[in-house]
Design an enzyme around this catalytic site. Structure first.
Site, PDB file in Angstrom:
ATOM      1  N   SER A   1       0.854  -1.196   0.000  1.00  0.00           N
ATOM      2  CA  SER A   1       0.000   0.000   0.000  1.00  0.00           C
ATOM      3  C   SER A   1       0.885   1.240   0.000  1.00  0.00           C
ATOM      4  O   SER A   1       2.036   1.194   0.454  1.00  0.00           O
ATOM      5  CB  SER A   1      -0.859  -0.006   1.273  1.00  0.00           C
ATOM      6  OG  SER A   1      -1.468   1.246   1.477  1.00  0.00           O
TER       7      SER A   1
ATOM      8  N   TYR B   1      -2.060  -0.511  10.460  1.00  0.00           N
ATOM      9  CA  TYR B   1      -2.090  -0.880   9.031  1.00  0.00           C
ATOM     10  C   TYR B   1      -0.811  -0.394   8.343  1.00  0.00           C
ATOM     11  O   TYR B   1      -0.160  -1.153   7.618  1.00  0.00           O
ATOM     12  CB  TYR B   1      -3.336  -0.265   8.382  1.00  0.00           C
ATOM     13  CG  TYR B   1      -3.530  -0.652   6.930  1.00  0.00           C
ATOM     14  CD1 TYR B   1      -4.018  -1.910   6.583  1.00  0.00           C
ATOM     15  CD2 TYR B   1      -3.229   0.241   5.900  1.00  0.00           C
ATOM     16  CE1 TYR B   1      -4.214  -2.262   5.247  1.00  0.00           C
ATOM     17  CE2 TYR B   1      -3.415  -0.104   4.568  1.00  0.00           C
ATOM     18  CZ  TYR B   1      -3.908  -1.354   4.249  1.00  0.00           C
ATOM     19  OH  TYR B   1      -4.086  -1.702   2.928  1.00  0.00           O
TER      20      TYR B   1
ATOM     21  N   LYS C   1       2.177  -2.752   6.550  1.00  0.00           N
ATOM     22  CA  LYS C   1       2.581  -2.627   5.141  1.00  0.00           C
ATOM     23  C   LYS C   1       4.056  -2.208   5.033  1.00  0.00           C
ATOM     24  O   LYS C   1       4.744  -2.600   4.094  1.00  0.00           O
ATOM     25  CB  LYS C   1       1.665  -1.640   4.409  1.00  0.00           C
ATOM     26  CG  LYS C   1       0.210  -2.118   4.297  1.00  0.00           C
ATOM     27  CD  LYS C   1       0.071  -3.447   3.556  1.00  0.00           C
ATOM     28  CE  LYS C   1      -1.379  -3.803   3.246  1.00  0.00           C
ATOM     29  NZ  LYS C   1      -1.534  -5.080   2.540  1.00  0.00           N
TER      30      LYS C   1
HETATM   31  P1  NDP Z   1     -11.220  -6.497   0.313  1.00  0.00           P
HETATM   32  O1  NDP Z   1     -11.547  -6.321   1.740  1.00  0.00           O
HETATM   33  O2  NDP Z   1     -12.165  -6.037  -0.734  1.00  0.00           O
HETATM   34  O3  NDP Z   1     -10.864  -8.037   0.024  1.00  0.00           O
HETATM   35  C1  NDP Z   1      -9.955  -8.713   0.838  1.00  0.00           C
HETATM   36  C2  NDP Z   1     -10.070 -10.188   0.597  1.00  0.00           C
HETATM   37  O4  NDP Z   1      -9.126 -10.863   1.451  1.00  0.00           O
HETATM   38  C3  NDP Z   1     -11.450 -10.734   0.966  1.00  0.00           C
HETATM   39  O5  NDP Z   1     -11.825 -11.735   0.055  1.00  0.00           O
HETATM   40  C4  NDP Z   1     -11.208 -11.303   2.351  1.00  0.00           C
HETATM   41  O6  NDP Z   1     -12.118 -12.304   2.726  1.00  0.00           O
HETATM   42  C5  NDP Z   1      -9.808 -11.865   2.192  1.00  0.00           C
HETATM   43  N1  NDP Z   1      -9.188 -12.101   3.483  1.00  0.00           N
HETATM   44  C6  NDP Z   1      -9.000 -11.207   4.475  1.00  0.00           C
HETATM   45  N2  NDP Z   1      -8.495 -11.804   5.556  1.00  0.00           N
HETATM   46  C7  NDP Z   1      -8.356 -13.113   5.245  1.00  0.00           C
HETATM   47  C8  NDP Z   1      -7.908 -14.253   5.959  1.00  0.00           C
HETATM   48  N3  NDP Z   1      -7.526 -14.166   7.233  1.00  0.00           N
HETATM   49  N4  NDP Z   1      -7.883 -15.459   5.345  1.00  0.00           N
HETATM   50  C9  NDP Z   1      -8.299 -15.566   4.058  1.00  0.00           C
HETATM   51  N5  NDP Z   1      -8.748 -14.521   3.329  1.00  0.00           N
HETATM   52  C10 NDP Z   1      -8.791 -13.311   3.924  1.00  0.00           C
HETATM   53  O7  NDP Z   1      -9.808  -5.766   0.147  1.00  0.00           O
HETATM   54  P2  NDP Z   1      -9.089  -5.092  -1.118  1.00  0.00           P
HETATM   55  O8  NDP Z   1      -9.348  -5.853  -2.346  1.00  0.00           O
HETATM   56  O9  NDP Z   1      -9.358  -3.652  -1.069  1.00  0.00           O
HETATM   57  O10 NDP Z   1      -7.564  -5.267  -0.662  1.00  0.00           O
HETATM   58  C11 NDP Z   1      -6.693  -6.209  -1.254  1.00  0.00           C
HETATM   59  C12 NDP Z   1      -5.277  -5.810  -0.894  1.00  0.00           C
HETATM   60  O11 NDP Z   1      -5.004  -4.488  -1.351  1.00  0.00           O
HETATM   61  C13 NDP Z   1      -4.974  -5.814   0.600  1.00  0.00           C
HETATM   62  O12 NDP Z   1      -3.681  -6.301   0.814  1.00  0.00           O
HETATM   63  C14 NDP Z   1      -5.028  -4.330   0.962  1.00  0.00           C
HETATM   64  O13 NDP Z   1      -4.267  -4.041   2.100  1.00  0.00           O
HETATM   65  C15 NDP Z   1      -4.448  -3.730  -0.299  1.00  0.00           C
HETATM   66  N6  NDP Z   1      -4.768  -2.329  -0.512  1.00  0.00           N
HETATM   67  C16 NDP Z   1      -6.074  -1.922  -0.579  1.00  0.00           C
HETATM   68  C17 NDP Z   1      -6.361  -0.605  -0.768  1.00  0.00           C
HETATM   69  C18 NDP Z   1      -7.773  -0.100  -0.839  1.00  0.00           C
HETATM   70  O14 NDP Z   1      -7.969   1.142  -0.733  1.00  0.00           O
HETATM   71  N7  NDP Z   1      -8.766  -0.943  -1.044  1.00  0.00           N
HETATM   72  C19 NDP Z   1      -5.289   0.421  -0.929  1.00  0.00           C
HETATM   73  C20 NDP Z   1      -3.968  -0.133  -0.860  1.00  0.00           C
HETATM   74  C21 NDP Z   1      -3.727  -1.451  -0.648  1.00  0.00           C
HETATM   75  P3  NDP Z   1     -13.356 -11.946   3.734  1.00  0.00           P
HETATM   76  O15 NDP Z   1     -14.136 -10.873   3.052  1.00  0.00           O
HETATM   77  O16 NDP Z   1     -14.062 -13.234   3.834  1.00  0.00           O
HETATM   78  O17 NDP Z   1     -12.729 -11.469   5.015  1.00  0.00           O
END
Ligand code: NDP
Length: 245
Positions: free
Chosen positions: A137, A150, A154
Site C-alpha cells: 500500500s 495498518y 505494510k
Molecule cells: P477487500 O476487503 O475487498 O478483500 C480482501 C479479501 O481478502 C477478501 O476476500 C477477504 O475475505 C480476504 N481475506 C481477508 N483476511 C483473510 C484471511 N484471514 N484469510 C483468508 N482470506 C482473507 O480488500 P481489497 O481488495 O481492497 O484489498 C486487497 C489488498 O489491497 C490488501 O492487501 C489491501 O491491504 C491492499 N490495498 C487496498 C487498498 C484499498 O484502498 N482498497 C489500498 C492499498 C492497498 P473476507 O471478506 O471473507 O474477510
C-alpha cells in the site's frame, strides 16, 4: 504488449473480493490455472460460477496449521503467487489494542511469510523459478490518520518483499510488491467513503483520482509476467503520483 500465463499455475490469496478476486479472474483469462484462496465459502461459490476452472481453497490464513493443511496439495507446483489478503482495522494511535495489533500483523505479514514459504519451497525444488507479488500500500511509505497498525504492517511487508527478493533471487524467484493508493473496494469504502476525507486524499494525488481495481490488477500482472523478468525487490506505487510529492 501481450501477456500469457498459459501453462502456469497461480495462487491468489484474498481472492473472494476486491483486488484479489479481479486478479484471479484476470489470471484465468490469460491462461493460468488459478488457485483461489479465501475464508468465505460464499465468495468462492460465486467466483466459481463466474469462472468454473478456478480451484477454490477455503481457509482462514490467520490459522497457521489450517493453512499448512489446506495448501498441502494446491500450494505445490505454483509458478505465480499473489499475496493479497489483508485486513484494515482503523483506530487512532492512542486507542490501538493488542488484539488489533496481533490480528493485523498475523494476516498482513505473518500469513504472507507463511504462504510464501510453502509456495517458494516448491518453486525452489522444481527449479523453474517463479514470481511473487505482495499487495502492499502507499501507506507503507506515508503516514495516514488512524492507520498506525495498518501502515506498520505494510511497512513490514515492504521489507519482507525485499528480503525475499534477496534470498529467493538465486533460485530465479522474483519478489515484488504493488503499493496502491485508495481503491473503492469493501476495504477502501471503510476508510474513504466520507466525501471530505476522500477529496482531501484525491487532492494530494496528482492524477486527481483514486485507483481502479484494474489499475492495480494490471500492475500485478506485469510483475508476475516475464515482461518484468529483470525486476526484483521493487515496491511499485500504483498511486497516481501520491508518493512522488
Ligand atoms: P477487500 O476487503 O475487498 O478483500 C480482501 C479479501 O481478502 C477478501 O476476500 C477477504 O475475505 C480476504 N481475506 C481477508 N483476511 C483473510 C484471511 N484471514 N484469510 C483468508 N482470506 C482473507 O480488500 P481489497 O481488495 O481492497 O484489498 C486487497 C489488498 O489491497 C490488501 O492487501 C489491501 O491491504 C491492499 N490495498 C487496498 C487498498 C484499498 O484502498 N482498497 C489500498 C492499498 C492497498 P473476507 O471478506 O471473507 O474477510
Amino acid at each position: 504488449m501481450e501477456i500469457s500465463f498459459a501453462g502456469k499455475r497461480a495462487l491468489v490469496t484474498g481472492a473472494g473480493k476486491g483486488i484479489g478476486r479481479a486478479t484471479a479472474l484476470a489470471l484465468a483469462r490469460y491462461g493460468a490455472e488459478v488457485v483461489a484462496v479465501t475464508r468465505t465459502q460464499a465468495d468462492l461459490d460465486s467466483l466459481l460460477l463466474e469462472c468454473p476452472s478456478i480451484r477454490p481453497v477455503c481457509v482462514d490464513l490467520g490459522d497457521w496449521g489450517a493453512t499448512e493443511e489446506a495448501l498441502r496439495g494446491p500450494g505445490g507446483n505454483v509458478d505465480l503467487l499473489v499475496n493479497n489478503a489483508a485486513c484494515a482495522i482503523l483506530q487512532s494511535f492512542l486507542e490501538v489494542t493488542p488484539k488489533q495489533f496481533d490480528l493485523s500483523f498475523n494476516i498482513n505479514v505473518k500469513a504472507v511469510l507463511h504462504v510464501s514459504q510453502i509456495v517458494s519451497r516448491g518453486m525452489k525444488a522444481r527449479g523453474r523459478g517463479g514470481s511473487i507479488v505482495n499487495v502492499s500500500s502507499q501507506s507503507s511509505k506515508c503516514a495516514l490518520q488512524d492507520h498506525a497498525v495498518y501502515c506498520a504492517t505494510k511497512g513490514a511487508l515492504d521489507m519482507l518483499t525485499k528480503v525475499m527478493a534477496l534470498e529467493l533471487g538465486p533460485y530465479q524467484i522474483r519478489v515484488n510488491s504493488v503499493n496502491p493508493t485508495v481503491v473503492m473496494t469493501e476495504m477502501g469504502k471503510l476508510g474513504w467513503s466520507d466525501p471530505d476525507k476522500a477529496s482531501a486524499m484525491t487532492s494530494r494525488i496528482p492524477l486527481g483520482r483514486f485507483a481502479e481495481v484494474e489499475d492495480v490488477v494490471n500492475s500485478i500482472l506485469f510483475l508476475l509476467s516475464d515482461k518484468s523478468s529483470m525486476t526484483n525487490g521493487v515496491t511499485l506505487p500504483v498511486d497516481g503520483g501520491f508518493l512522488a510529492c
